[in-house]
Structures are given as structure tokens and as C-alpha cells.
Design a protein around this motif. Structure first.
Motif, PDB file in Angstrom:
ATOM      1  N   ALA A  26     -16.847   9.871   6.438  1.00 14.85           N
ATOM      2  CA  ALA A  26     -15.466   9.264   6.757  1.00 14.85           C
ATOM      3  C   ALA A  26     -14.206  10.158   6.115  1.00 14.85           C
ATOM      4  N   ALA A  27     -14.800  11.485   5.728  1.00 11.23           N
ATOM      5  CA  ALA A  27     -13.639  12.163   4.614  1.00 11.23           C
ATOM      6  C   ALA A  27     -12.943  12.834   5.558  1.00 11.23           C
ATOM      7  N   THR A  28     -13.189  13.441   6.720  1.00 14.22           N
ATOM      8  CA  THR A  28     -12.466  14.104   7.994  1.00 14.22           C
ATOM      9  C   THR A  28     -10.476  12.266   8.187  1.00 14.22           C
ATOM     10  N   GLN A  29     -11.100  11.731   8.079  1.00 12.81           N
ATOM     11  CA  GLN A  29     -10.384  10.749   8.921  1.00 12.81           C
ATOM     12  C   GLN A  29      -8.987  10.298   7.753  1.00 12.81           C
ATOM     13  N   THR A  30      -8.212   9.943   7.963  1.00 18.03           N
ATOM     14  CA  THR A  30      -7.221   8.951   7.597  1.00 18.03           C
ATOM     15  C   THR A  30      -6.908   8.043   7.172  1.00 18.03           C
ATOM     16  N   CYS A  31      -6.812   7.658   5.767  1.00 23.81           N
ATOM     17  CA  CYS A  31      -6.830   6.343   4.531  1.00 23.81           C
ATOM     18  C   CYS A  31      -7.117   5.363   5.932  1.00 23.81           C
ATOM     19  N   TRP A  32      -7.321   3.746   5.036  1.00 24.57           N
ATOM     20  CA  TRP A  32      -6.278   2.415   6.305  1.00 24.57           C
ATOM     21  C   TRP A  32      -5.150   2.510   5.106  1.00 24.57           C
ATOM     22  N   CYS A  33      -5.056   2.779   3.681  1.00 19.98           N
ATOM     23  CA  CYS A  33      -4.140   2.774   3.035  1.00 19.98           C
ATOM     24  C   CYS A  33      -2.943   3.854   3.581  1.00 19.98           C
ATOM     25  N   PHE A  34      -2.953   4.361   4.010  1.00 24.79           N
ATOM     26  CA  PHE A  34      -1.696   5.966   4.810  1.00 24.79           C
ATOM     27  C   PHE A  34      -0.872   5.109   5.108  1.00 24.79           C
ATOM     28  N   THR A  35      -1.166   3.968   6.236  1.00 25.21           N
ATOM     29  CA  THR A  35      -0.336   3.193   7.166  1.00 25.21           C
ATOM     30  C   THR A  35      -0.479   1.564   6.156  1.00 25.21           C
ATOM     31  N   ALA A  36      -0.986   1.542   5.489  1.00 29.94           N
ATOM     32  CA  ALA A  36      -0.501  -0.041   4.805  1.00 29.94           C
ATOM     33  C   ALA A  36       0.584  -0.454   3.955  1.00 29.94           C
ATOM     34  N   GLU A  37       1.395  -1.531   4.482  1.00 28.43           N
ATOM     35  CA  GLU A  37       1.711  -1.785   3.551  1.00 28.43           C
ATOM     36  C   GLU A  37       1.228  -2.625   2.085  1.00 28.43           C
ATOM     37  N   ILE A  38       1.720  -2.605   1.155  1.00 26.91           N
ATOM     38  CA  ILE A  38       0.752  -2.311  -0.160  1.00 26.91           C
ATOM     39  C   ILE A  38       2.275  -3.881  -1.122  1.00 26.91           C
ATOM     40  N   ALA A  39       0.889  -3.938  -1.311  1.00 28.82           N
ATOM     41  CA  ALA A  39       2.635  -5.604  -2.115  1.00 28.82           C
ATOM     42  C   ALA A  39       3.009  -5.235  -3.318  1.00 28.82           C
ATOM     43  N   PRO A  40       3.813  -5.412  -3.787  1.00 29.27           N
ATOM     44  CA  PRO A  40       4.830  -4.803  -5.454  1.00 29.27           C
ATOM     45  C   PRO A  40       3.771  -5.009  -5.805  1.00 29.27           C
ATOM     46  N   GLU A  41       3.440  -6.330  -6.076  1.00 30.79           N
ATOM     47  CA  GLU A  41       2.794  -6.963  -7.381  1.00 30.79           C
ATOM     48  C   GLU A  41       1.506  -6.472  -7.365  1.00 30.79           C
ATOM     49  N   ALA A  42       0.865  -6.050  -6.046  1.00 31.24           N
ATOM     50  CA  ALA A  42      -0.421  -5.088  -6.898  1.00 31.24           C
ATOM     51  C   ALA A  42      -0.342  -3.309  -7.161  1.00 31.24           C
ATOM     52  N   ARG A  43       0.847  -2.620  -6.354  1.00 31.52           N
ATOM     53  CA  ARG A  43       0.953  -1.735  -7.038  1.00 31.52           C
ATOM     54  C   ARG A  43       0.867  -2.013  -8.826  1.00 31.52           C
ATOM     55  N   GLU A  44       2.125  -2.519  -9.303  1.00 30.89           N
ATOM     56  CA  GLU A  44       1.786  -2.834 -10.688  1.00 30.89           C
ATOM     57  C   GLU A  44       0.374  -3.787 -11.345  1.00 30.89           C
ATOM     58  N   ARG A  45      -0.439  -3.371 -10.799  1.00 30.73           N
ATOM     59  CA  ARG A  45      -1.769  -4.204 -11.375  1.00 30.73           C
ATOM     60  C   ARG A  45      -2.406  -2.813 -11.413  1.00 30.73           C
ATOM     61  N   ILE A  46      -2.163  -1.918 -10.808  1.00 34.14           N
ATOM     62  CA  ILE A  46      -2.988  -0.739 -10.819  1.00 34.14           C
ATOM     63  C   ILE A  46      -3.049  -0.357 -12.119  1.00 34.14           C
ATOM     64  N   PRO A  47      -4.715  -0.002 -13.473  1.00 34.52           N
ATOM     65  CA  PRO A  47      -3.889   0.782 -14.541  1.00 34.52           C
ATOM     66  C   PRO A  47      -3.741   1.614 -13.869  1.00 34.52           C
TER      67      PRO A  47
END
Length: 69
Positions: A26-47
Motif C-alpha cells: 500500500a506504499a503508494t497510497q496516502t497514509c490515514w494520518c495525513f488527514t487525521a487530527e492528532i490529539a495534542p496529548e498523543a503528540r506528547e507521548r511519542i518517544p
């Protein structure tokens, strides 16, 4: 020792992240995250060592706790 994150796993919970870019079929498809809203608290949890190296999963992106087994 630095461990390279698995690009197919969420660096927050370890579950499959559903990233189309890490899946050769599926590498030629756009990833779901390109259009998703990411919760600020989720961003803070990424190592730091996983930033820009592995997608988080949709559940973590919404700020929800990991699934209980």
C-alpha cells in the motif's frame, strides 16, 4: 544503545499503526494520518527516538488508552 522503531507499530502502544507507507503493498497510497487530527496529548507521548520514523495508531492519535487484552 538506540533501537530503531518498527515503522509498522505504534511507538506509543506497540499495536499495528495501519500506516500505508510502511506496507509495501500500500506504499503508494496516502497514509490515514495525513488527514487525521492528532490529539495534542498523543503528540506528547511519542518517544523522541520515534519522531518522524513511525506513525502512531488511530486509537493513540485520538488520545484513547491502549486496548486491553
Amino acid at each position: 544503545m538506540t533501537v530503531t522503531p518498527d515503522p509498522s507499530k505504534c511507538p506509543i502502544c506497540g499495536e499495528p499503526n495501519q500506516c500505508s507507507l510502511s506496507n509495501p503493498a500500500a506504499a503508494t497510497q496516502t497514509c490515514w494520518c495525513f488527514t487525521a487530527e492528532i490529539a495534542p496529548e498523543a503528540r506528547e507521548r511519542i518517544p523522541d527516538d520515534a519522531l518522524n520514523k513511525a506513525c502512531i495508531c488511530p486509537r493513540c492519535a485520538r488520545g484513547e488508552p491502549p486496548a486491553k487484552l
